[in-house]
Design an enzyme around this catalytic site. Sequence first.
Site, PDB file in Angstrom:
ATOM      1  N   ASP A 291      23.956  26.706  25.373  1.00  0.00           N
ATOM      2  CA  ASP A 291      24.159  25.338  24.926  1.00  0.00           C
ATOM      3  C   ASP A 291      24.469  25.399  23.420  1.00  0.00           C
ATOM      4  O   ASP A 291      24.318  26.433  22.765  1.00  0.00           O
ATOM      5  CB  ASP A 291      22.953  24.446  25.235  1.00  0.00           C
ATOM      6  CG  ASP A 291      23.368  22.962  25.306  1.00  0.00           C
ATOM      7  OD1 ASP A 291      24.500  22.638  24.881  1.00  0.00           O
ATOM      8  OD2 ASP A 291      22.574  22.135  25.777  1.00  0.00           O
TER       9      ASP A 291
HETATM   10  C1  BGC Z   1      24.458  19.391  25.418  1.00  0.00           C
HETATM   11  C2  BGC Z   1      25.189  19.952  26.622  1.00  0.00           C
HETATM   12  C3  BGC Z   1      26.676  19.784  26.452  1.00  0.00           C
HETATM   13  C4  BGC Z   1      27.092  20.446  25.153  1.00  0.00           C
HETATM   14  C5  BGC Z   1      28.579  20.408  24.902  1.00  0.00           C
HETATM   15  C6  BGC Z   1      25.033  19.883  24.113  1.00  0.00           C
HETATM   16  O1  BGC Z   1      24.509  19.215  23.036  1.00  0.00           O
HETATM   17  O2  BGC Z   1      23.092  19.704  25.528  1.00  0.00           O
HETATM   18  O3  BGC Z   1      24.752  19.331  27.798  1.00  0.00           O
HETATM   19  O4  BGC Z   1      27.353  20.307  27.548  1.00  0.00           O
HETATM   20  O5  BGC Z   1      26.429  19.805  24.079  1.00  0.00           O
HETATM   21  O6  BGC Z   1      29.017  19.167  24.555  1.00  0.00           O
END
Ligand code: BGC
Length: 746
Positions: A291
Amino acid sequence: MKYLQFIGLASVVFLIHAFKLENTFQKQVPVKSIEERVDSVMKLLTLEEKIGQMTLFTSDWAVTGPTLREGYREDIKAGKVGAIFNAHTAAYNRELQRIAVEETRLGIPLLFGYDVIHGYKTIFPVPLGESASWDLDAMEKAARIAAIEAAAAGLHWTFAPMVDIARDPRWGRICEGAGEDTYLGARIAEARVKGFQGDDLSKDNTLIACAKHYAAYGAAQAGRDYHFVDISERVLRETYLPPFMAAKKAGVRTFMTSFNELFGVPASGSRFLLTDVLRDEWGFDGFVVTDYTSINEMVDHGIVANEKDAAELSLDAGVDMDMQGATYYNYLLELVREGRISVARVNESVRRILRIKFELGLFDDPYRYSNTEREKARVFAPEHLEAARDIARKSIVLLRNEKNTLPLSKKIRTLAVVGPLAANQKDLIGSWSGAGDYKQSVSLLDGIKTKLGTTVKILHTEGCAITGQDKTGFKNALALAKTAEAIVVAVGESADMSGEAASRSDITLPGVQEELVKALVATGKPVVVVLMNGRPLAIPWIAENAPAILETWFLGTQAGHAIADVLFGDYNPSGKLTVTFPRNAGQIPIFYNAKNTGRPMDPLDKYTSKYLDVPNTPQFPFGFGLSYSRFEYGNLKTDRSVFGADSSPLKITCTVRNLGPYDGEEVVQLYVRDRVGSVTRPVRELKGFQKIFLKNGESKTVAFTLTADDLKFYNRDMIWTAEPGMFDLYVGGDSNAALTTAVELR
Ligand code: BGC
């Protein structure tokens, strides 16, 4: 270009001029397997270029986390990035792809990712809301349509489905998943993966999916986002992992690590999660992305001293691609040179990533997903909007309907449509609404107007805002209400009150909305409360006093039409909650499949498990939802009273009758209780469900099967097994189902 093969040294030439070569020549090259093609690319890559393949950066279009890198285009040109996210539309991504293909040494195509969570442009209900449909085909279709639109707009990869089990309504991200139940969550995970990925990744209308956030992100302490997690391995394996395993079995090509720690180690550095379980136990052969900056965050977690050590820990644990943190970008070369990470380890990750680029057909035609004509034709296609309306109305849950307040008559003369969300478009598409354009969403007011035309006088005022203490609008709202025959009041949360970084400690209706509802109910007129929210709300007064309540979540582009369909009886509501609604936040965590304790609640005995100030029961239980019809359950039978691990599945049947007065659907649910186990067992567990349609007055026999495998759990020695003994079966329309029988597993 189509049949380009990467074969040994000759492929150097192919690669450099990969996309300029004549088709006729390439077609004569024999078709090689993906593994051979990956091999041939691997031979050409420098270590720096390999690290590039393991690096994912955001474009400057949208940022979903704390940092923004400048100059990602230069990084693309230098072969230092292999994947980009938050870039979309056919034209924009084609240009970025052109840089990668034409201006880098080897011309390896980029992979484009994006959070296509519940739709790309045509927005479907937020995932929690959509799960309330219990309609797996419809959920698969919604994901399919999201993929069809996104894949025409330059995208290859969605960061979905989120398969985190969530049992804490304070946690804003509860909105992004399928609720509290593991069995249902696993079925929905499969449906969504199938929908996004379709049956052939090399088609131009499929996206690779990503099971996230691995793992146990939904178990954040106190429901506070990014907070730490402290659960047992048993709970992890029985409650949180099965939906991930189901996604893997359904063929999901990527996993995303979670932000949280587990057993004291952040997920992005957890060898246990990423290698022992995911690779060795489950045999996952896709790639793992972190993440957003979660490798870097291991410094703040306090498990490494600096980002270089963090990169090493995460590589060692099994992470293949670094999202936005640039830790591989900055330190991996040094780590390899210092002998802390082997080239073999790097190769393993790069192979996994390249394999998927081949599976998507990107080496055959890197621009195949960026087609402006197709984009125009597919985005907001009429059949997509129709499907969005259909699943939206299937997701609505009728929570209360005193004296058959609903459905409202279309012959009504004057209707008041009030509340801060009544004419609202902005919030209807919910959080994580991709490239969704809220201006295209149909408000409740417009949905009602479209349905009723000009024959009904529709009065509208907001009455109050979603937040704040201003009650000056009440006067006007009450004046309108007094002249109307019925009142529809739309209240709830704004979209940004759920989703990421949107936890609430107070889950009641914000602002003075409840007071507005109270004032309207006091008029004595038929009042329908339309809730819009991304999490279970605690609404005890409304739950006990409002004549009718519809839970409509955030239903997406077609929200207003879908709600109007239900309000006026063109669709008989069939949604059921996939998450428990507490009476107040003090009851959290509250979920249906809890343990019995040694002192189960007894109102006459002080020393039993209960509160002094609130009952143990929730406001609305898991699986609950009313219909305009009533359904009668009966005749619960099993084909045997004893069954064994090696016998044929147990067959369970019951009859369900629609007592009318409308045709309608019912979600028939099967629960099991294992009376005695080597470790304590939940009071009930969902083991099957079927959504059936019954005409007014019709009766159907519903059949379920149950095998010993369905009854497995981790025994006292942490062995996955079914233990012989008595099992209670319950069938009904919610998790309090009363119809019961018992069977023995021998
Ligand atoms: C979130 C994810 C997301 C990623 C990309 C993160 O802050 O936790 O769920 O896919 O950002 O946007």
